[in-house]
Design a protein around this motif. Sequence first.
Motif, mmCIF file in Angstrom:
data_model
loop_
_atom_site.group_PDB
_atom_site.id
_atom_site.type_symbol
_atom_site.label_atom_id
_atom_site.label_comp_id
_atom_site.label_asym_id
_atom_site.label_seq_id
_atom_site.Cartn_x
_atom_site.Cartn_y
_atom_site.Cartn_z
ATOM 1 N N VAL A 104 0.843 -1.205 0.000
ATOM 2 C CA VAL A 104 0.000 0.000 0.000
ATOM 3 C C VAL A 104 0.874 1.250 0.000
ATOM 4 O O VAL A 104 0.601 2.223 -0.714
ATOM 5 C CB VAL A 104 -0.949 0.000 1.228
ATOM 6 N N GLY A 105 1.948 1.228 0.798
ATOM 7 C CA GLY A 105 2.853 2.376 0.849
ATOM 8 C C GLY A 105 3.506 2.655 -0.493
ATOM 9 O O GLY A 105 3.629 3.810 -0.909
ATOM 10 N N LEU A 106 3.922 1.593 -1.187
ATOM 11 C CA LEU A 106 4.551 1.748 -2.500
ATOM 12 C C LEU A 106 3.571 2.344 -3.501
ATOM 13 O O LEU A 106 3.905 3.254 -4.265
ATOM 14 C CB LEU A 106 5.055 0.393 -2.991
ATOM 15 N N ILE A 107 2.336 1.840 -3.493
ATOM 16 C CA ILE A 107 1.304 2.373 -4.387
ATOM 17 C C ILE A 107 1.017 3.832 -4.059
ATOM 18 O O ILE A 107 0.886 4.684 -4.944
ATOM 19 C CB ILE A 107 0.007 1.529 -4.279
ATOM 20 N N SER A 108 0.959 4.127 -2.744
ATOM 21 C CA SER A 108 0.676 5.492 -2.304
ATOM 22 C C SER A 108 1.788 6.455 -2.709
ATOM 23 O O SER A 108 1.513 7.612 -3.047
ATOM 24 C CB SER A 108 0.495 5.514 -0.779
ATOM 25 N N ASP A 109 3.045 5.996 -2.656
ATOM 26 C CA ASP A 109 4.150 6.862 -3.072
ATOM 27 C C ASP A 109 4.048 7.208 -4.557
ATOM 28 O O ASP A 109 4.406 8.309 -4.967
ATOM 29 C CB ASP A 109 5.497 6.174 -2.799
ATOM 30 N N ARG A 110 3.586 6.245 -5.354
ATOM 31 C CA ARG A 110 3.456 6.491 -6.798
ATOM 32 C C ARG A 110 2.221 7.320 -7.125
ATOM 33 O O ARG A 110 2.270 8.227 -7.955
ATOM 34 C CB ARG A 110 3.406 5.160 -7.543
ATOM 35 N N LYS A 111 1.123 6.986 -6.455
ATOM 36 C CA LYS A 111 -0.118 7.725 -6.681
ATOM 37 C C LYS A 111 -0.969 7.644 -5.412
ATOM 38 O O LYS A 111 -1.669 6.654 -5.181
ATOM 39 C CB LYS A 111 -0.895 7.155 -7.869
#
Length: 402
Positions: free
Chosen positions: A72-79
Amino acid sequence: MSSATVKSSVLGNPVYPIMLLIGVSHLLNDTLQAVVPAMFPVLKSETGISFTQLGWLSFALNMVASVFQPIVGLISDRKPKPYALPIGMCLSLIGIAGLAFMHNYWMLLVSVIFLGMGSAIFHPEGSRVSFMAAGSKRGLSQSVYQVGGNTGQALAPLISAFVLVPFGQIGAAWFLIVASVGIFTLSKISVWYKKQLEIEKEARRKNPILSSLSKLTKKKIAYALVILMLIIFARSFYVTSITNFFVFHLTDQYGLTIKNAQLFIFLFLAVGAVGTFFGGPIADKIGKKNVILLSVLVPLPFALYLPYTSLTLLPIFIIIIGFFIMLSFSVTVVYAQELVPNKIGTMSGFSVGFAFGMGAVGAVVIGSFLDQVGVMTTMTYISYLPILGIIGFLLPKDRKIA
């Protein structure tokens, strides 16, 4: 909230209302998670399930949260996904409903998985909101955010003693109200979050906030992360042993009732929440590495003697251990974020998710040990875990690397 107020966090001025609201939301989220360990004595007495099965329930909750948080954090960093926050709380509501009304062990397992998914979505996004609202007060903001969660976890023994023991499993239904309040609050925060993203996109590109550890080489960053994860591992295993299973030591060793034993667990978690709050501001003054070392060295002798102490000294030991061992909780998150400053959500999800994962593994391992060698022997083994934290001396000095 005006544009000036929103922009002020980029310029260094914290947005205190949002900082407080996301902390309260963290309290609500982790209160729902706290229902699971709080139900252990009730489930064991009403269903007769083993310590190992209880461990697997805790494992399912924490491992799902652990695995999905970095994703979730990785996705959040991208968008970034502002409205993921109330969606995650909706999943937690489903999980609580299952815990209250399902009696089959496998359905209970599915219910805690829903709670784990809700938590996995909340934590990286909530940490990002905390960061966005922090301005120049990163330590304080992360402490406010994390102390909300630790306070929610601290409610577990009170939930057990005053809700679940009197009402049984169905008493968990009361926490559907908590989930509903959380959905409402996070919906409001999501509106601010979305506006903040729109206004700050260009400003955040021109004014990078995190920089204190960003000049480390990739090799040194990896080295520091390994050390940090080992410290989190030791802390998570130890805290899991106290919050999930120390109640059985208290009833066996001192002859306490479950209700009275749970009050000692509450004391541990409550002072831990206080320690979490003070950890961030102290780190802002003396450095994050120093706080991490303080968190390791002070409670070590007390943890080693805890299984053998008298009932009279027990509250003192619990207060010292609980306060200091949790002093570094928010600090390790900020330290990880500063190691990789362009991946705020990922590092938050990684550090907190790793803590959840180690708590999950710890619950199964400790539950298995309890079934095999008994309560006293297990608690004795666990008392040596904090020794591992001494490797914190090997961490880079955060205030000298800039």
